[in-house]
Design a protein around this motif. Sequence first.
Motif, PDB file in Angstrom:
ATOM      1  N   UNK A  11       7.362   2.232   9.632  1.00 43.72           N
ATOM      2  CA  UNK A  11       8.581   1.743   8.987  1.00 43.72           C
ATOM      3  C   UNK A  11       8.369   1.569   7.484  1.00 43.72           C
ATOM      4  N   UNK A  12       7.240   0.979   7.104  1.00 45.23           N
ATOM      5  CA  UNK A  12       6.959   0.780   5.681  1.00 45.23           C
ATOM      6  C   UNK A  12       6.788   2.103   4.949  1.00 45.23           C
ATOM      7  N   UNK A  13       6.091   3.041   5.583  1.00 43.85           N
ATOM      8  CA  UNK A  13       5.856   4.330   4.949  1.00 43.85           C
ATOM      9  C   UNK A  13       7.170   5.085   4.746  1.00 43.85           C
TER      10      UNK A  13
ATOM     11  N   UNK B 132      -2.226  12.224   0.113  1.00 43.71           N
ATOM     12  CA  UNK B 132      -2.847  11.008   0.643  1.00 43.71           C
ATOM     13  C   UNK B 132      -1.903  10.317   1.629  1.00 43.71           C
ATOM     14  N   UNK B 133      -0.632  10.217   1.282  1.00 42.17           N
ATOM     15  CA  UNK B 133       0.315   9.564   2.183  1.00 42.17           C
ATOM     16  C   UNK B 133       0.586  10.412   3.428  1.00 42.17           C
ATOM     17  N   UNK B 134       0.470  11.720   3.301  1.00 43.01           N
ATOM     18  CA  UNK B 134       0.589  12.577   4.482  1.00 43.01           C
ATOM     19  C   UNK B 134      -0.585  12.332   5.425  1.00 43.01           C
TER      20      UNK B 134
ATOM     21  N   UNK C 282       0.819  -1.216   0.000  1.00 39.12           N
ATOM     22  CA  UNK C 282       0.000   0.000   0.000  1.00 39.12           C
ATOM     23  C   UNK C 282       0.851   1.264   0.000  1.00 39.12           C
ATOM     24  N   UNK C 283       2.062   1.160   0.533  1.00 40.41           N
ATOM     25  CA  UNK C 283       2.931   2.325   0.715  1.00 40.41           C
ATOM     26  C   UNK C 283       3.634   2.763  -0.570  1.00 40.41           C
ATOM     27  N   UNK C 284       3.377   2.063  -1.681  1.00 43.44           N
ATOM     28  CA  UNK C 284       4.067   2.428  -2.920  1.00 43.44           C
ATOM     29  C   UNK C 284       3.145   2.515  -4.138  1.00 43.44           C
ATOM     30  N   UNK C 285       1.859   2.166  -4.019  1.00 41.66           N
ATOM     31  CA  UNK C 285       1.061   1.975  -5.232  1.00 41.66           C
ATOM     32  C   UNK C 285      -0.162   2.865  -5.376  1.00 41.66           C
ATOM     33  N   UNK C 286      -0.357   3.855  -4.506  1.00 42.24           N
ATOM     34  CA  UNK C 286      -1.600   4.631  -4.548  1.00 42.24           C
ATOM     35  C   UNK C 286      -1.794   5.341  -5.891  1.00 42.24           C
ATOM     36  N   UNK C 287      -0.764   5.982  -6.405  1.00 44.99           N
ATOM     37  CA  UNK C 287      -0.909   6.726  -7.658  1.00 44.99           C
ATOM     38  C   UNK C 287      -1.230   5.806  -8.827  1.00 44.99           C
TER      39      UNK C 287
END
Length: 267
Positions: A223-225, A194-196, A176-181
Motif C-alpha cells: 500500500x505504501x509503495x 531499486x523500488x522495482x 522509505x517509499x519516497x526518499x531513496x534518491x
Amino acid sequence: MNYSNRLILFVDILGFTNEIYSSINDKSKINILKTTLENLEILFRKNYSGDLMEFSQFSDSIVISFPIDYPGGIYYIVTNASFAMHSLFSNGFICKGVISVGQLYHEGNFLFGPEFLNVMKLEALENMPRITISKKLLKIAEEFPGEGNKDYPKAEIEYILNHLEKVSPTVYEIGWYKDYSSLVGESNEDTQQHYLLIKELIEKNLIKFKSIRIQKKYLYLRKNLLSSREISDFKYKLNYMRYLQLLPKHLIESTSNFLVKMYWKKK
C-alpha cells in the motif's frame, strides 16, 4: 556510573530467525545472514564521524545510540534508519523498530536501562513493518541541529520531515517509499530499479504467504509503495482457498500475539 540521556534506534529484522533455521540445510544462507548484519554495521559506522556512537547486534535485532546533545543527531538517526530499511530490502528482509530518547547505559557489550525496556515494549506492540518516531523528538532536533543548520533550526526540521510520514498526530514513520534518491543521490532510473526490487520482494512474499499475519505486513508495504511510486502490474491476487486454510493458524497466532501484547503493556 549512571544512565545518560541518549538517542536510540532499535530495529528488529523480521524473518531473520526463519532464515537461520533454513540455513541449517542451506549453507549458502549463512553468508547472506552475515552480509546483512555486516552491511548494517558498516552503514552506521561509515556515516558517523564521532566516537560517541554505540552499535550492538544480538539475535535478529540491532541497537544504535549516542548522546542526546549530539549536533544533528535526530537527522542522522532518521536518515540512517531509512538507509537500514533499504539495505534490508536489498538483502530480502523487512523490519520494524522505533526511534526514541531516554535513560540508557550503552557502552561496548553492555546495553541496559529504562529506555531500552521502553523501546523493546514499543517494538513488541507494533504490528506493521515500519520504524516509528515520536513527534516530540523534533524538539530535540530543533534544540541540537547539525552544524550547517545551527542558525536555522527550522530548516533542520524540514530536512527531517522529508524522510518521514505521519502515522498519527504524535507519531511519524520512516518514509522509505519516497526518499531513496535523496539518500543516495541515484538517478531516476536507478531509483526506479531499486523500488522495482522492493516490489518484487513484496510480490514474492504475497504470492507464497504462509501466514495471514505476515501477509498483512506485506500488504502494508504494498500500500505504501503504490501510494508514492509509479509502480503497477502487481501480480498478487488473494488466494481465498489458502486464506481459508490458514484461518485456524491465524487464530492461534492472533491469540499468541494478543497475549504477548498484554504482557508488554503490563511491563
